[in-house]
Design an enzyme around this catalytic site. Structure first.
Site, short mmCIF file in Angstrom:
data_model
loop_
_atom_site.label_atom_id
_atom_site.label_comp_id
_atom_site.label_asym_id
_atom_site.label_seq_id
_atom_site.Cartn_x
_atom_site.Cartn_y
_atom_site.Cartn_z
N ASP A 125 0.81 -1.18 0.03
CA ASP A 125 0.09 -0.25 -0.06
C ASP A 125 0.90 1.28 0.19
O ASP A 125 1.82 1.57 1.04
CB ASP A 125 -1.01 0.01 1.08
CG ASP A 125 -1.85 1.25 1.53
OD1 ASP A 125 -1.71 2.22 0.45
OD2 ASP A 125 -2.48 1.40 2.49
N GLN A 173 1.06 6.46 0.95
CA GLN A 173 1.80 7.61 1.46
C GLN A 173 3.22 7.76 0.92
O GLN A 173 3.81 8.82 0.38
CB GLN A 173 1.70 7.40 2.80
CG GLN A 173 0.63 7.46 3.78
CD GLN A 173 -0.06 9.09 3.36
OE1 GLN A 173 0.56 9.87 3.68
NE2 GLN A 173 -1.41 8.80 3.50
#
Lengths: 131, 397
Positions: free
Chosen positions: B192, B195
């Site tokens: 993921d 960010q």
């Protein structure tokens, strides 16, 4: 008008009717999982009247001041009157603009009191009402 | 060479009058004018549906959309056919879970997640019948590698799905090491990168990750577009995600066949304008050197930590963060703090930041987050600290 009006800050800094509720007739609590606000309310009922109220809790200024302000309003009311309270009554008591960001904080006190009488029943109606 | 921050700020219309202090880019970044212009120009001159019409406008639109795919692929070192456009990082992870997960995970199989994960990298895995196991973190907010080893040793781990950079603690995970360990144990790795993508140069081939997801809107691009990278052989073997137009080879009254990758995973009219915007954002960001970006953002981080430490009782939730930091202040609820400074046009994020398991682990219900982007300055931090002190005084007076 400012959300953090003087009466809100006053009740937040000097909460009224805080207490552990020893000997209360009934107790209700409610949590706002999205921000961690938490309230517990203890009620003393006699002859269909709410004669005493104490509450405990942690959370933001709006949720805590809301409970403090509501506590002053509720003491001395009949159970029927307490049960008839609506979210607009709470908004009116707070007297500050409650937007979509903060309505859950503002209404936590009402959920908590209603939960003392009928756990969870009120929560659903408020959520359906939305903002 | 260094960055000319004054010049960079001038490219962001929302920062025009210099009254906004935006320290919430980890939620969504502001957009440079060149991205907005690219999207507007696409609508004004090239708007048509892609992969459909035979007219020249449709061809223009298709070329623009596929150019965006090439740009996204080049940006992370992938091949274009390994790039699936989604509506965001959340949808990318859901696509992996619903397609690869449903086809490959059985009841006794394990998906390992870290306590740092965002809900979007938790819930899709909890929706499956396979088991979820948790990799812990240490007091500084870093992934506990012994914990990871222990879970891998227990066996049945088919996938590790992990963030590259925590959206709360700002701690990076040692992706290379995790991926190596996972592969040695026969598990795949999904990253993921929501960010991470805006703070660090990424090469998915070098990392050797199996899946890699990010959103456009945290990368100075528009909302409504995300990227899923997956190794070609995985995409080819995976069943389609959503059904509809574009994802089919042929449809008969009896059934359907799938289009080739990546169209197999792009049912319906895709976010074309958003892809054009993402392409512009990638082009725009690529003019800067990653080392300069990191240096600028780390200087802001160091300065912010110094300033925040002057606030009595303030507790930082991690050490050596990158991109964002989070904190608590005793007796001050994050929602009150951010609401009050928000009235002065200063934006910090408050709450659990979609990481309830992490907050439970930390023993708190909410925190306040400050995050940095290329356009932030020390002046932003100074103005934020002044406003924070005012709010704290008002709340505790």
């Amino acid at each position: 008008m400012d959300l953090y009006a003087e009466n809100i800050l006053d009740h937040y800094r000097n909460p009224r009717n805080r207490g552990e509720g020893n000997g209360a007739s009934m107790t209700g609590n409610e949590v706002n999982p999205s921000c961690g606000d938490e309230l517990t309310v203890h009620l003393w009922i006699e002859n269909g009247m709410l004669i005493k109220l104490e509450w405990e809790g942690t959370g933001c200024a709006i949720s805590q001041a809301g409970m403090s302000i509501l506590s002053e309003e509720l003491i001395g009311k009949s159970v029927d009157e307490v049960l008839a309270l609506k979210k607009d009554d709470v908004y009116a008591l707070l007297g500050v603009p409650i937007g979509p960001r903060r309505y859950k904080c503002a209404l936590l006190c009402l959920h908590t009191v209603k939960n003392a009488f009928a756990p969870q029943s009120w929560l659903k109606t408020v959520e359906i009402d939305g903002e | 060479m260094g960055l000319d921050i004054t010049k960079i700020r001038q490219e962001f219309p929302i920062l025009d009058n210099n009254t906004l202090v935006y320290l919430d880019s980890a939620a969504t970044a502001q957009k440079p004018k060149i991205v907005l212009d690219a999207m507007n120009s696409y609508y004004c001159t090239s708007n048509a549906n892609v992969h459909r019409g035979m007219h020249s406008l449709a061809e223009k639109a298709t070329i623009a959309y596929e150019e965006a795919r090439k740009a996204a692929a080049a940006f992370i070192g992938a091949a274009p056919q390994e790039i699936v456009f989604t509506r965001g990082c959340t949808e990318s992870i859901n696509l992996i879970a619903k397609s690869w997960g449903s086809a490959n995970l059985r009841n006794n199989d394990v998906v390992a997640l870290s306590l740092l994960e965002h809900h979007s990298n938790i819930v899709p895995w909890q929706q499956l019948s396979s088991e979820v196991k948790w990799i812990g973190i240490d007091d500084a907010g870093h992934v506990n590698m012994e914990g990871l080893d222990a879970i891998l040793k227990e066996g049945n781990v088919k996938l590790i799905s992990i963030t590259g950079l925590s959206n709360v603690l700002g701690t990076m995970t040692p992706l290379q090491e995790i991926i190596q360990k996972a592969h040695n144990a026969g598990a795949l790795v999904s990253v993921d990168a929501a960010q991470l993508i805006v703070h660090k140069k990424i090469d998915v081939k070098e990392l050797d990750c199996d899946f890699f997801s990010f959103s456009g809107h945290k990368l100075y691009g528009p909302t409504g577009i995300g990227v899923l990278y997956a190794k070609q052989e995985l995409l080819e073997a995976m069943p389609p995600f959503l059904g509809g137009g574009s994802m089919i080879g042929e449809v008969t009254t009896e059934g359907f066949t799938c289009a080739d990758i990546p169209q197999k995973f792009e049912a319906g009219t895709p976010p074309i304008t958003e892809a054009v915007g993402l392409c512009a954002a990638i082009d725009w960001l690529s003019q800067f050197d990653w080392t300069d970006i990191a240096k600028h953002e780390q200087a802001l981080m160091t300065y912010a930590i110094e300033q925040l430490k002057s606030i009595e009782g303030l507790h930082l939730l991690s050490q050596l963060p990158i991109g964002c930091l989070s904190f608590t202040i005793p007796g001050i609820h994050p929602h009150d703090l951010t609401d009050m400074i928000g009235q002065k046009n200063i934006c910090l994020r408050a709450g659990h930041h979609c990481t309830m398991p992490l907050h439970k682990h930390l023993g708190i219900s909410a925190s306040t987050r400050m995050s940095f982007a290329i356009y932030n300055t020390k002046d932003d931090i100074d103005r934020c600290i002044v406003a924070m002190n005012d709010a704290i005084n008002t709340l505790t007076l």
